[in-house]
Write a protein that holds these residues in place. Sequence first.
Motif, PDB file in Angstrom:
ATOM      1  N   GLU A   1       8.602  -6.165   1.876  1.00 55.85           N
ATOM      2  CA  GLU A   1       9.787  -5.537   2.451  1.00 55.85           C
ATOM      3  C   GLU A   1      10.082  -4.187   1.817  1.00 55.85           C
ATOM      4  O   GLU A   1      10.652  -3.308   2.460  1.00 55.85           O
ATOM      5  CB  GLU A   1      10.989  -6.474   2.331  1.00 55.85           C
ATOM      6  N   ARG A   2       9.684  -3.992   0.581  1.00 53.83           N
ATOM      7  CA  ARG A   2       9.886  -2.686  -0.053  1.00 53.83           C
ATOM      8  C   ARG A   2       9.008  -1.618   0.593  1.00 53.83           C
ATOM      9  O   ARG A   2       9.331  -0.427   0.534  1.00 53.83           O
ATOM     10  CB  ARG A   2       9.614  -2.752  -1.555  1.00 53.83           C
ATOM     11  N   LEU A   3       7.897  -2.018   1.179  1.00 50.51           N
ATOM     12  CA  LEU A   3       7.048  -1.051   1.874  1.00 50.51           C
ATOM     13  C   LEU A   3       7.788  -0.387   3.027  1.00 50.51           C
ATOM     14  O   LEU A   3       7.471   0.736   3.416  1.00 50.51           O
ATOM     15  CB  LEU A   3       5.785  -1.739   2.399  1.00 50.51           C
ATOM     16  N   LYS A   4       8.785  -1.062   3.572  1.00 46.98           N
ATOM     17  CA  LYS A   4       9.562  -0.508   4.679  1.00 46.98           C
ATOM     18  C   LYS A   4      10.513   0.592   4.227  1.00 46.98           C
ATOM     19  O   LYS A   4      11.004   1.362   5.046  1.00 46.98           O
ATOM     20  CB  LYS A   4      10.403  -1.606   5.347  1.00 46.98           C
ATOM     21  N   GLN A   5      10.830   0.603   2.927  1.00 47.68           N
ATOM     22  CA  GLN A   5      11.922   1.449   2.426  1.00 47.68           C
ATOM     23  C   GLN A   5      13.167   1.207   3.291  1.00 47.68           C
ATOM     24  O   GLN A   5      13.702   2.134   3.920  1.00 47.68           O
ATOM     25  CB  GLN A   5      11.528   2.929   2.440  1.00 47.68           C
ATOM     26  N   PRO A   6      13.632  -0.019   3.329  1.00 53.72           N
ATOM     27  CA  PRO A   6      14.685  -0.392   4.285  1.00 53.72           C
ATOM     28  C   PRO A   6      16.027   0.258   3.982  1.00 53.72           C
ATOM     29  O   PRO A   6      16.355   0.537   2.828  1.00 53.72           O
ATOM     30  CB  PRO A   6      14.777  -1.916   4.119  1.00 53.72           C
ATOM     31  N   LYS A   7      16.785   0.468   5.045  1.00 51.65           N
ATOM     32  CA  LYS A   7      18.163   0.932   4.881  1.00 51.65           C
ATOM     33  C   LYS A   7      19.092  -0.242   4.598  1.00 51.65           C
ATOM     34  O   LYS A   7      20.137  -0.081   3.976  1.00 51.65           O
ATOM     35  CB  LYS A   7      18.607   1.684   6.130  1.00 51.65           C
ATOM     36  N   LEU A   8      18.708  -1.422   5.094  1.00 54.87           N
ATOM     37  CA  LEU A   8      19.437  -2.653   4.825  1.00 54.87           C
ATOM     38  C   LEU A   8      18.445  -3.715   4.401  1.00 54.87           C
ATOM     39  O   LEU A   8      17.426  -3.928   5.066  1.00 54.87           O
ATOM     40  CB  LEU A   8      20.191  -3.130   6.073  1.00 54.87           C
ATOM     41  N   LEU A   9      18.714  -4.382   3.284  1.00 59.41           N
ATOM     42  CA  LEU A   9      17.895  -5.512   2.844  1.00 59.41           C
ATOM     43  C   LEU A   9      18.747  -6.775   2.889  1.00 59.41           C
ATOM     44  O   LEU A   9      19.819  -6.835   2.291  1.00 59.41           O
ATOM     45  CB  LEU A   9      17.383  -5.291   1.418  1.00 59.41           C
ATOM     46  N   ILE A  10      18.253  -7.784   3.596  1.00 58.41           N
ATOM     47  CA  ILE A  10      18.899  -9.095   3.645  1.00 58.41           C
ATOM     48  C   ILE A  10      18.011 -10.051   2.858  1.00 58.41           C
ATOM     49  O   ILE A  10      16.839 -10.240   3.184  1.00 58.41           O
ATOM     50  CB  ILE A  10      19.067  -9.580   5.097  1.00 58.41           C
TER      51      ILE A  10
ATOM     52  N   LEU B   1      -0.743  -6.973   1.411  1.00 61.13           N
ATOM     53  CA  LEU B   1       0.141  -5.816   1.300  1.00 61.13           C
ATOM     54  C   LEU B   1      -0.492  -4.559   1.899  1.00 61.13           C
ATOM     55  O   LEU B   1       0.207  -3.728   2.494  1.00 61.13           O
ATOM     56  CB  LEU B   1       0.533  -5.588  -0.158  1.00 61.13           C
ATOM     57  N   LYS B   2      -1.790  -4.430   1.776  1.00 63.28           N
ATOM     58  CA  LYS B   2      -2.489  -3.287   2.382  1.00 63.28           C
ATOM     59  C   LYS B   2      -2.376  -3.334   3.901  1.00 63.28           C
ATOM     60  O   LYS B   2      -2.181  -2.303   4.564  1.00 63.28           O
ATOM     61  CB  LYS B   2      -3.950  -3.288   1.954  1.00 63.28           C
ATOM     62  N   PHE B   3      -2.469  -4.538   4.463  1.00 61.26           N
ATOM     63  CA  PHE B   3      -2.337  -4.710   5.909  1.00 61.26           C
ATOM     64  C   PHE B   3      -0.953  -4.278   6.382  1.00 61.26           C
ATOM     65  O   PHE B   3      -0.816  -3.512   7.345  1.00 61.26           O
ATOM     66  CB  PHE B   3      -2.595  -6.167   6.274  1.00 61.26           C
ATOM     67  N   PHE B   4       0.092  -4.750   5.699  1.00 62.10           N
ATOM     68  CA  PHE B   4       1.445  -4.377   6.110  1.00 62.10           C
ATOM     69  C   PHE B   4       1.718  -2.901   5.864  1.00 62.10           C
ATOM     70  O   PHE B   4       2.449  -2.258   6.622  1.00 62.10           O
ATOM     71  CB  PHE B   4       2.483  -5.254   5.387  1.00 62.10           C
TER      72      PHE B   4
ATOM     73  N   LYS C   1       5.061   5.318   3.938  1.00 63.19           N
ATOM     74  CA  LYS C   1       4.813   6.504   3.135  1.00 63.19           C
ATOM     75  C   LYS C   1       4.683   6.146   1.655  1.00 63.19           C
ATOM     76  O   LYS C   1       4.409   7.011   0.823  1.00 63.19           O
ATOM     77  CB  LYS C   1       5.937   7.514   3.328  1.00 63.19           C
ATOM     78  N   VAL C   2       4.870   4.883   1.366  1.00 64.46           N
ATOM     79  CA  VAL C   2       4.795   4.414  -0.009  1.00 64.46           C
ATOM     80  C   VAL C   2       3.378   3.909  -0.292  1.00 64.46           C
ATOM     81  O   VAL C   2       2.753   3.276   0.556  1.00 64.46           O
ATOM     82  CB  VAL C   2       5.809   3.273  -0.239  1.00 64.46           C
ATOM     83  N   ASP C   3       2.863   4.180  -1.480  1.00 61.30           N
ATOM     84  CA  ASP C   3       1.575   3.647  -1.897  1.00 61.30           C
ATOM     85  C   ASP C   3       1.764   2.170  -2.245  1.00 61.30           C
ATOM     86  O   ASP C   3       2.517   1.832  -3.161  1.00 61.30           O
ATOM     87  CB  ASP C   3       1.051   4.419  -3.110  1.00 61.30           C
ATOM     88  N   TYR C   4       1.085   1.303  -1.520  1.00 59.74           N
ATOM     89  CA  TYR C   4       1.296  -0.133  -1.728  1.00 59.74           C
ATOM     90  C   TYR C   4       0.925  -0.566  -3.148  1.00 59.74           C
ATOM     91  O   TYR C   4       1.481  -1.530  -3.685  1.00 59.74           O
ATOM     92  CB  TYR C   4       0.515  -0.944  -0.694  1.00 59.74           C
ATOM     93  N   ARG C   5       0.015   0.150  -3.772  1.00 65.92           N
ATOM     94  CA  ARG C   5      -0.352  -0.214  -5.149  1.00 65.92           C
ATOM     95  C   ARG C   5       0.779   0.121  -6.129  1.00 65.92           C
ATOM     96  O   ARG C   5       0.963  -0.568  -7.138  1.00 65.92           O
ATOM     97  CB  ARG C   5      -1.655   0.474  -5.551  1.00 65.92           C
ATOM     98  N   ASP C   6       1.538   1.159  -5.839  1.00 67.69           N
ATOM     99  CA  ASP C   6       2.714   1.452  -6.659  1.00 67.69           C
ATOM    100  C   ASP C   6       3.736   0.319  -6.545  1.00 67.69           C
ATOM    101  O   ASP C   6       4.383  -0.062  -7.535  1.00 67.69           O
ATOM    102  CB  ASP C   6       3.356   2.774  -6.228  1.00 67.69           C
ATOM    103  N   ILE C   7       3.876  -0.203  -5.342  1.00 63.10           N
ATOM    104  CA  ILE C   7       4.783  -1.330  -5.145  1.00 63.10           C
ATOM    105  C   ILE C   7       4.266  -2.567  -5.882  1.00 63.10           C
ATOM    106  O   ILE C   7       5.038  -3.318  -6.492  1.00 63.10           O
ATOM    107  CB  ILE C   7       4.955  -1.635  -3.634  1.00 63.10           C
ATOM    108  N   MET C   8       2.971  -2.778  -5.855  1.00 61.57           N
ATOM    109  CA  MET C   8       2.385  -3.916  -6.580  1.00 61.57           C
ATOM    110  C   MET C   8       2.688  -3.818  -8.073  1.00 61.57           C
ATOM    111  O   MET C   8       2.945  -4.835  -8.732  1.00 61.57           O
ATOM    112  CB  MET C   8       0.883  -3.975  -6.333  1.00 61.57           C
ATOM    113  N   ILE C   9       2.674  -2.610  -8.592  1.00 58.62           N
ATOM    114  CA  ILE C   9       2.982  -2.416 -10.013  1.00 58.62           C
ATOM    115  C   ILE C   9       4.423  -2.820 -10.305  1.00 58.62           C
ATOM    116  O   ILE C   9       4.711  -3.472 -11.321  1.00 58.62           O
ATOM    117  CB  ILE C   9       2.730  -0.943 -10.413  1.00 58.62           C
ATOM    118  N   LYS C  10       5.332  -2.444  -9.426  1.00 57.86           N
ATOM    119  CA  LYS C  10       6.751  -2.768  -9.631  1.00 57.86           C
ATOM    120  C   LYS C  10       6.979  -4.274  -9.688  1.00 57.86           C
ATOM    121  O   LYS C  10       7.916  -4.746 -10.321  1.00 57.86           O
ATOM    122  CB  LYS C  10       7.606  -2.172  -8.514  1.00 57.86           C
TER     123      LYS C  10
END
Length: 338
Positions: free
Chosen positions: A139-148, A93-96, A103-112
Amino acid sequence: MLKIESLYKKQKNNIINDLSINLKKGSSISIECSNEMSDLLVDLVLGKQLQMKGEIYLEDIKNLEYVKNGSTNIGIIPREDAFYERSTVEEYLKFFNSILCSKVDYRDIMIKFELLDIANVKIKKLNYSQRRMVSFARERLKQPKLLIFQEPILNMDREGTKIIAENIEELRSNGTAVLITSVLFKDTLMLGEKAYRLNDEGLLQLDNNIGQLNKDGGKIEEKKPTYEIEKIAAKLDERILLFDPKEIDYIESEQGISNLFIRGDKFPCNLSLTNLEERLKYFGFFRCHRSYLVNLQKVREVITWTRNSYSLSLDDKVKSSIPLAKGRLEELRAILKL
């Protein structure tokens, strides 16, 4: 965000015929379809295949042009994902996070996704549910406008299902449009604000609370005859089986066929779900969803996935989980005196 107009595509035995979808920002839809149909639809949206007729737009831009310049705005979680198996969860996740300039902290995403406890575990050692979490976190790291998302909760454990549902809801509330596909009828109904069935005949909208809708949006009405009965008939090969109502765990209506689920086995019944509802209402059965009748004696737990998504966990042989429509929750509470 995603607009499909009169789409037609034929590939081998799969046909997408006159498909129209308008998936707006902050909304979600789920589609029940085969794996092959799902793959074809996703490839068309991403421009990997070209349609024979119709148009596909992403943010009012034709999809081929949009994908060339805005692919990072699209999150894609396939049913079978590829990983760097030797990386740990955190390394991956750190690599991506780095290559996406997120702009998102990957560790915050890991918590979710409850991944911090396995941050140093190599991906090749993760179980199925954990791998799905890692895919979604990426994929949440992208903050996508569309998620498939293909098969978000297929074969997921309960905790994983809840986490997936909560994160889909959070993305949607932040403006992401979410397109979900699943081969399972129940999973389709649990996720997405609107549910559809896609097959060679076209796209059929399903009403999550009351009745199935026809292609023009009108409800299919059914009469409610009353019977005094003690047995429910089902067919197995050339035999007619008669079941006591108390034997039935729940009943599912799918594509016009009512299936009785008994000790993990499925038996087709010729009666409509509305007919069965009328016949079984004095035996403790409850219409928990437009497509389900449940024997309340079998209900072990009412599960809240998100503020708009609920299910019933049954104390049957296979520990079934079936959808509970939001509009039926208060009636169930009254019946059970909750």
